[in-house]
Design a protein around this motif. Sequence first.
Motif, PDB file in Angstrom:
ATOM      1  N   GLN A  35       0.564  -1.252  -0.092  1.00  0.00           N
ATOM      2  CA  GLN A  35       0.077   0.048   0.009  1.00  0.00           C
ATOM      3  C   GLN A  35       0.898   1.300   0.171  1.00  0.00           C
ATOM      4  O   GLN A  35       0.436   2.420  -0.653  1.00  0.00           O
ATOM      5  CB  GLN A  35      -0.838  -0.071   1.370  1.00  0.00           C
ATOM      6  N   HIS A  36       2.036   1.002   0.854  1.00  0.00           N
ATOM      7  CA  HIS A  36       2.832   2.533   0.795  1.00  0.00           C
ATOM      8  C   HIS A  36       3.543   2.655  -0.835  1.00  0.00           C
ATOM      9  O   HIS A  36       3.667   3.849  -1.307  1.00  0.00           O
ATOM     10  CB  HIS A  36       3.951   2.068   1.775  1.00  0.00           C
ATOM     11  N   LYS A  58       0.219  13.487 -10.565  1.00  0.00           N
ATOM     12  CA  LYS A  58       0.763  14.472 -11.225  1.00  0.00           C
ATOM     13  C   LYS A  58       1.405  14.670 -12.780  1.00  0.00           C
ATOM     14  O   LYS A  58       1.641  15.432 -13.352  1.00  0.00           O
ATOM     15  CB  LYS A  58       2.367  14.584 -10.555  1.00  0.00           C
ATOM     16  N   LEU A  59       0.710  13.323 -13.385  1.00  0.00           N
ATOM     17  CA  LEU A  59       0.776  13.330 -14.676  1.00  0.00           C
ATOM     18  C   LEU A  59      -0.182  14.186 -15.493  1.00  0.00           C
ATOM     19  O   LEU A  59      -1.294  14.256 -15.052  1.00  0.00           O
ATOM     20  CB  LEU A  59       0.533  11.996 -15.119  1.00  0.00           C
ATOM     21  N   ASP A 110       4.548   6.114 -20.533  1.00  0.00           N
ATOM     22  CA  ASP A 110       5.088   4.584 -20.606  1.00  0.00           C
ATOM     23  C   ASP A 110       5.808   3.948 -19.673  1.00  0.00           C
ATOM     24  O   ASP A 110       5.497   2.901 -19.240  1.00  0.00           O
ATOM     25  CB  ASP A 110       5.728   4.437 -21.925  1.00  0.00           C
ATOM     26  N   GLU A 111       6.595   4.875 -19.120  1.00  0.00           N
ATOM     27  CA  GLU A 111       7.650   4.317 -17.840  1.00  0.00           C
ATOM     28  C   GLU A 111       6.641   3.915 -16.527  1.00  0.00           C
ATOM     29  O   GLU A 111       6.729   2.999 -16.096  1.00  0.00           O
ATOM     30  CB  GLU A 111       8.684   5.329 -17.675  1.00  0.00           C
ATOM     31  N   LEU A 112       5.921   5.048 -16.463  1.00  0.00           N
ATOM     32  CA  LEU A 112       5.093   4.929 -15.159  1.00  0.00           C
ATOM     33  C   LEU A 112       4.039   3.627 -15.536  1.00  0.00           C
ATOM     34  O   LEU A 112       3.673   2.819 -14.404  1.00  0.00           O
ATOM     35  CB  LEU A 112       3.936   6.063 -14.755  1.00  0.00           C
ATOM     36  N   TRP A 113       3.534   3.469 -16.628  1.00  0.00           N
ATOM     37  CA  TRP A 113       2.635   2.403 -16.741  1.00  0.00           C
ATOM     38  C   TRP A 113       3.126   1.123 -16.783  1.00  0.00           C
ATOM     39  O   TRP A 113       2.792   0.285 -16.365  1.00  0.00           O
ATOM     40  CB  TRP A 113       1.934   2.501 -18.278  1.00  0.00           C
ATOM     41  N   ALA A 114       4.495   1.119 -17.149  1.00  0.00           N
ATOM     42  CA  ALA A 114       5.314  -0.345 -17.015  1.00  0.00           C
ATOM     43  C   ALA A 114       5.925  -0.595 -15.539  1.00  0.00           C
ATOM     44  O   ALA A 114       5.489  -1.541 -15.000  1.00  0.00           O
ATOM     45  CB  ALA A 114       6.574  -0.133 -17.709  1.00  0.00           C
ATOM     46  N   PHE A 155       2.947   5.354  -6.275  1.00  0.00           N
ATOM     47  CA  PHE A 155       2.686   5.419  -7.623  1.00  0.00           C
ATOM     48  C   PHE A 155       1.216   6.295  -7.839  1.00  0.00           C
ATOM     49  O   PHE A 155       1.123   7.320  -8.953  1.00  0.00           O
ATOM     50  CB  PHE A 155       1.997   3.971  -8.146  1.00  0.00           C
ATOM     51  N   LYS A 156       0.685   6.477  -6.775  1.00  0.00           N
ATOM     52  CA  LYS A 156      -0.646   7.260  -6.933  1.00  0.00           C
ATOM     53  C   LYS A 156      -0.275   8.921  -6.947  1.00  0.00           C
ATOM     54  O   LYS A 156      -0.738   9.519  -7.950  1.00  0.00           O
ATOM     55  CB  LYS A 156      -1.663   7.047  -5.792  1.00  0.00           C
TER      56      LYS A 156
END
Length: 531
Positions: free
Chosen positions: A111-112, A123-124, A129-133, A117-118
Amino acid sequence: MKTKLVLWGTNAQDERVLIALELRPKDNKVDVYTFPESVATEEFSQKMMNDWRNDAPLEFPEGFSKSERELTITESLLPEDLKVERSDVILRAQTEWAFVVLSTKLSEAYQHELAEFKERVEKLESFDDELWAGLKNFWDKVQVQVRERNLFREHADMLRDHTNALFTRMKEMRNKLDEDFQRRSKDNMARFFGTLEEIENKIKEGLRLQPLFDKLKELQREFRDAEFTREHRSKVWERLDSAFKSAKGQREESHAGGGGGGGEASPGERLQRRFDGLVSAIDKMEQSIRRDREELDFQNRRIASTDGQLEAQIRQAKIKMIEERIRSKEEKLHEMNTTRVDLEKRLAQQRDRDAKRAERDKLEEAKKHAQEKIAQEIKAAAVAREAEEEKLAKAAEAISSEKGKKKPKKDSLLGAISTTLGETLEDAVDTVKAVAEVVGDKVEEAVENAVEDIKEAWQEAKEAVAEAQEEETVAETAVEEPVAEAEAAEETPVEEPIAEAVAETPAEEAPAATEPAEEAPAAPAEEEKPE
C-alpha cells in the motif's frame, strides 16, 4: 481467516470462564477477554460465538477482565492462569495469526508503494509509458503474492481496486483493457453456458451419468483459470453448481430405482454404503495431506531464495501453518482408519449373519416343500387304497353270495386286509413324523426315503390281499370237491343197498350195508376248512 476466537476454559481457581481472543494484526497484539460463568449466560455466549466472532458489534456486560499478549511463535496466547480443553485450537490459531500479522505487514508495504504510484499518476498531465510499465510490474508482483496466497483476499482486493483506479486514470489504455476484459468475460460466460446447457439436456434425457460428471469436472477446472468479471463468475458458478446437483439427484434416483423398488436397505447394504463412503473420505483426506506436503516442500525450497526478511518470515509462518494443518488432518485420518477397521469387522459379522439366515431360509423352504410333497403322496395313496378297498369289498360280497357258509372266511379276509392297511397307515404316519424332524442337508433324502417306505408298505398290503384271495380260492376248491362226492354217494350207491337190505336180509344185518353211507359225507373236510 478469522481473527477472533471464543471458547470455554478455567482460571487459576479452577472456575469455569468464557475466554475470547481478538487479534490486532497491525500491532501484533492479542486482546484476551475473560468472562466469569456468572456473567457469561447462555444467550451471551451464543452471541459471542455467532455474532462477535464474525465481526458483528456486541456490547460486553460488566464484570469481564481484559489483558494483552504479544503474538509470538514460541509463547502461548493465553496467560498461565487460564487453561482450555482444546489446546490444539489455541496452537492452531497462534500459527495462523502469525501468518495474518506478516501478511498484513506485506499488504501495508504494498500500500505504501502504491501510494507513491498514486502521487506520480496524479501529477501526470499525459500518459507515461515508464509509469505504466512500473505500475504493471507492481501489479505483477502483487499477483505473484496473491497466487501464492501470501495476501488475504481483502488485502488483495483493496490493492487491486486501488491499482485499477490508477490504471483507469491512465487514459485510454486502461479503458480499452477493461473493455477487452469485459468482452472476454462475456464470451467465456456464453461458452460455459452453451456447454452447460448441453450437459443439462443430456441429464434430462437420462443418458449415462459418468461421462457427464467427467465433463462437469473438466469444466470446473477450466472455470478456475478462465477470465471473468465478478458478476459473470458468480452467474457461471451458480449454473455449474446447479448442473452438478441435477446430475447427483439423477444418480440417486437411478440407485433408488435399481435397489429393490426403493425399499428400505438391509443392514448389510447400509453398512456397505457407510464403508464405501468412509473409504472415499479416507482417500480424499490422504490426497489433501499429500497436497499439503507438496506445498510444504515447495515453501521449504522457496524460503532459501527469498528477496527479503519479511518474505522469509511470511514463508516461515506459512510453513508452520501447513505443518499444523497436516498434523490435524493426520489425526483425523487416524480416527477414520480406526473406524474403517471397526466397520470391516462389522461387515464380516453381518455377512456371516446373512449367510446363516439364508441357510435357515433355505432349510425352512426345503422342509416345507418336503411336507407338501409327503402330504400329496399320502393323499394319492389314500385315494388308491379307497379304490382297492372298494374292489376287495365287491369281491368279498360276491364270494359271500355264492356260499353263505363262507362268511367266516370273508370276515377273516377283511380282517387281514384291515390289519395290513392299518399297519401301512401307521408306517406312513411314522415316516411323516420322521421327515418333519429332519433338519439340515438331508431333507430331500428323507423325503425320498419316506416316499419309498409308503410305496413298499402299500405294495405289501396289495400282496397280502392277493395272498388272502388265493388262499380263499384254494380253500373253496378243496371244500367243493368232497361235498360233491358226498352228494353223489348219497344219491346212488347208498340207496340201493338199503333197499336190498330191507327186502332180502334180516334187520340185524342192515348196519353192515349202511357203513359206506356213514363214510360218504366226509365230515372231516368241513373241519379242515381254513379259518
